[in-house]
Design a protein around this motif. Sequence first.
Motif, PDB file in Angstrom:
ATOM      1  N   LYS A  68       0.861  -1.118  -0.126  1.00  0.00           N
ATOM      2  CA  LYS A  68      -0.059  -0.106  -0.132  1.00  0.00           C
ATOM      3  C   LYS A  68       0.897   1.144   0.034  1.00  0.00           C
ATOM      4  O   LYS A  68       0.697   2.185  -0.807  1.00  0.00           O
ATOM      5  CB  LYS A  68      -1.040  -0.053   1.214  1.00  0.00           C
ATOM      6  CG  LYS A  68      -2.020   0.994   1.206  1.00  0.00           C
ATOM      7  CD  LYS A  68      -2.986   0.887   2.570  1.00  0.00           C
ATOM      8  CE  LYS A  68      -3.643   2.249   2.517  1.00  0.00           C
ATOM      9  NZ  LYS A  68      -4.896   1.927   3.655  1.00  0.00           N
ATOM     10  N   VAL A  69       1.884   1.403   0.754  1.00  0.00           N
ATOM     11  CA  VAL A  69       2.936   2.315   0.734  1.00  0.00           C
ATOM     12  C   VAL A  69       3.611   2.675  -0.359  1.00  0.00           C
ATOM     13  O   VAL A  69       3.802   3.686  -0.719  1.00  0.00           O
ATOM     14  CB  VAL A  69       3.645   1.967   2.193  1.00  0.00           C
ATOM     15  CG1 VAL A  69       4.973   3.315   2.187  1.00  0.00           C
ATOM     16  CG2 VAL A  69       3.071   2.410   3.391  1.00  0.00           C
ATOM     17  N   LYS A  96       2.778   1.658  -3.449  1.00  0.00           N
ATOM     18  CA  LYS A  96       1.727   2.221  -4.654  1.00  0.00           C
ATOM     19  C   LYS A  96       1.548   3.689  -4.329  1.00  0.00           C
ATOM     20  O   LYS A  96       1.639   4.535  -5.414  1.00  0.00           O
ATOM     21  CB  LYS A  96       0.399   1.523  -4.726  1.00  0.00           C
ATOM     22  CG  LYS A  96      -0.411   1.829  -5.530  1.00  0.00           C
ATOM     23  CD  LYS A  96      -1.743   0.841  -5.534  1.00  0.00           C
ATOM     24  CE  LYS A  96      -1.391  -0.514  -5.901  1.00  0.00           C
ATOM     25  NZ  LYS A  96      -2.925  -1.269  -6.049  1.00  0.00           N
ATOM     26  N   ALA A  97       1.251   4.065  -2.986  1.00  0.00           N
ATOM     27  CA  ALA A  97       0.949   5.486  -2.708  1.00  0.00           C
ATOM     28  C   ALA A  97       2.036   6.371  -3.170  1.00  0.00           C
ATOM     29  O   ALA A  97       2.101   7.471  -3.918  1.00  0.00           O
ATOM     30  CB  ALA A  97       0.630   5.769  -1.393  1.00  0.00           C
ATOM     31  N   ARG A 108       2.715   6.560  -6.965  1.00  0.00           N
ATOM     32  CA  ARG A 108       1.592   7.315  -7.714  1.00  0.00           C
ATOM     33  C   ARG A 108       2.007   8.785  -7.384  1.00  0.00           C
ATOM     34  O   ARG A 108       1.893   9.849  -8.525  1.00  0.00           O
ATOM     35  CB  ARG A 108       0.281   7.141  -7.389  1.00  0.00           C
ATOM     36  CG  ARG A 108      -0.420   5.747  -7.653  1.00  0.00           C
ATOM     37  CD  ARG A 108      -1.791   5.538  -7.394  1.00  0.00           C
ATOM     38  NE  ARG A 108      -2.325   4.521  -7.771  1.00  0.00           N
ATOM     39  CZ  ARG A 108      -3.550   3.890  -7.380  1.00  0.00           C
ATOM     40  NH1 ARG A 108      -4.186   4.678  -6.415  1.00  0.00           N
ATOM     41  NH2 ARG A 108      -4.006   2.687  -8.079  1.00  0.00           N
ATOM     42  N   LYS A 109       2.429   9.247  -6.523  1.00  0.00           N
ATOM     43  CA  LYS A 109       2.706  10.740  -6.202  1.00  0.00           C
ATOM     44  C   LYS A 109       3.676  11.090  -7.008  1.00  0.00           C
ATOM     45  O   LYS A 109       3.800  12.219  -7.675  1.00  0.00           O
ATOM     46  CB  LYS A 109       2.909  10.778  -4.624  1.00  0.00           C
ATOM     47  CG  LYS A 109       3.663  12.234  -4.053  1.00  0.00           C
ATOM     48  CD  LYS A 109       4.066  12.172  -2.786  1.00  0.00           C
ATOM     49  CE  LYS A 109       4.459  13.468  -2.428  1.00  0.00           C
ATOM     50  NZ  LYS A 109       5.029  13.508  -0.842  1.00  0.00           N
TER      51      LYS A 109
END
Length: 376
Positions: free
Chosen positions: A20-21, A23-24, A27-28
């Motif tokens: 999850k971390v 992917k975030a 994207r950023k």
Amino acid sequence: MSLDIDYYELLEVERTADDKVLKAAYRKLAMQHHPDKNPGCGDSEARFKAINEAYDCLKDPQKRALYDRFGKEGVRGASNGFGGGGNADFGDIGDIFESIFGSAFGGRQQQRGPARGADLRYDMEIRLEDAFTGCSREIQVDVAARCDACEGSGAKPGTTTHRCGTCGGHGKVRAQQGFFMVERTCPACQGAGEVIADPCGTCHGEGRVDRRKTLTVTIPPGVDEGTRIRLSGEGESGARGAAPGDLYIFLHMARHRVFEREGTTLFTRAPISFTTAALGGEISIPGLDGTRHDIRIPAGIQSGKQLRQRGAGMPVLNGRGHGDLVVQIDVETPTKLSARQKELLAEFRETETGEECPASQGFFGRIKDMWDDLTD
């Protein structure tokens, strides 16, 4: 700018970051350095490509494990195979240990050549008499049999096969995965080490054709429900002359009109008249081999009593001797009596003392005691 830096630093995350971390963070950073948002900026374009490379590696658990242990070289080695092309999957850990240690650690050796033919199953129903004496049966099975035109080679008669150019005739190709070397079956020749330039017109290069075969099955005495008989080499032929599989015959017992079976013991129920039960007598039971078994009925036998005839049951499979025959006695009450028979039974009832049937006397004695206790 040089972007040959750590993937975790590129994505600005800790090495313990979860999916999850990751992917975030990706994207950023991807939005921040996307070429559309930074037209004409070579540094942003280079960083965008590096970010994609880093995320592509770390989002894959296998690649990430290789990267954490061996760095970028480990990941590149797993992506670039040799001796058969790149893009090799990481594969089975068993393949890796086999490639390094071979059979010394119990690994299975990969067999060169086409795979052995498939095993087949045939279900056969037989009579209890056949299981007692043993018998032979003819069956017909549809199998992929060896092609006679090419003698199983798969090549057109008069032509030959050629060594596989992908594996060099070894039937296997190797791929380097990090520091490991993994062997796999050659995808071009399917492990045969040879390829067919001019396939047989009958089997189209398979080396086998569909055919119906007639086989004789020998059934030994003593077989039971679920007994399995193996006919070696009578399964499907392997492709391109590979060894055939086996045919397994599974036996099932048809219901018998007289006997039931449990292992080597035969069971049957024999109804007898109440006069035979009272006075005793004898009954005859035919065996499955035609032998006559005379069963003596002792006087006063009760319904449900089992009488055993030693050695009159089923034979022991692949052994010696026979089981037993067990006859359960069922005392039958007459339903049709003549006037004289009723008269005789009435006279007998008048002379009963209760001692003739001790079980009945005991039961009704307990009933009487119960009523006495309830009325006190």
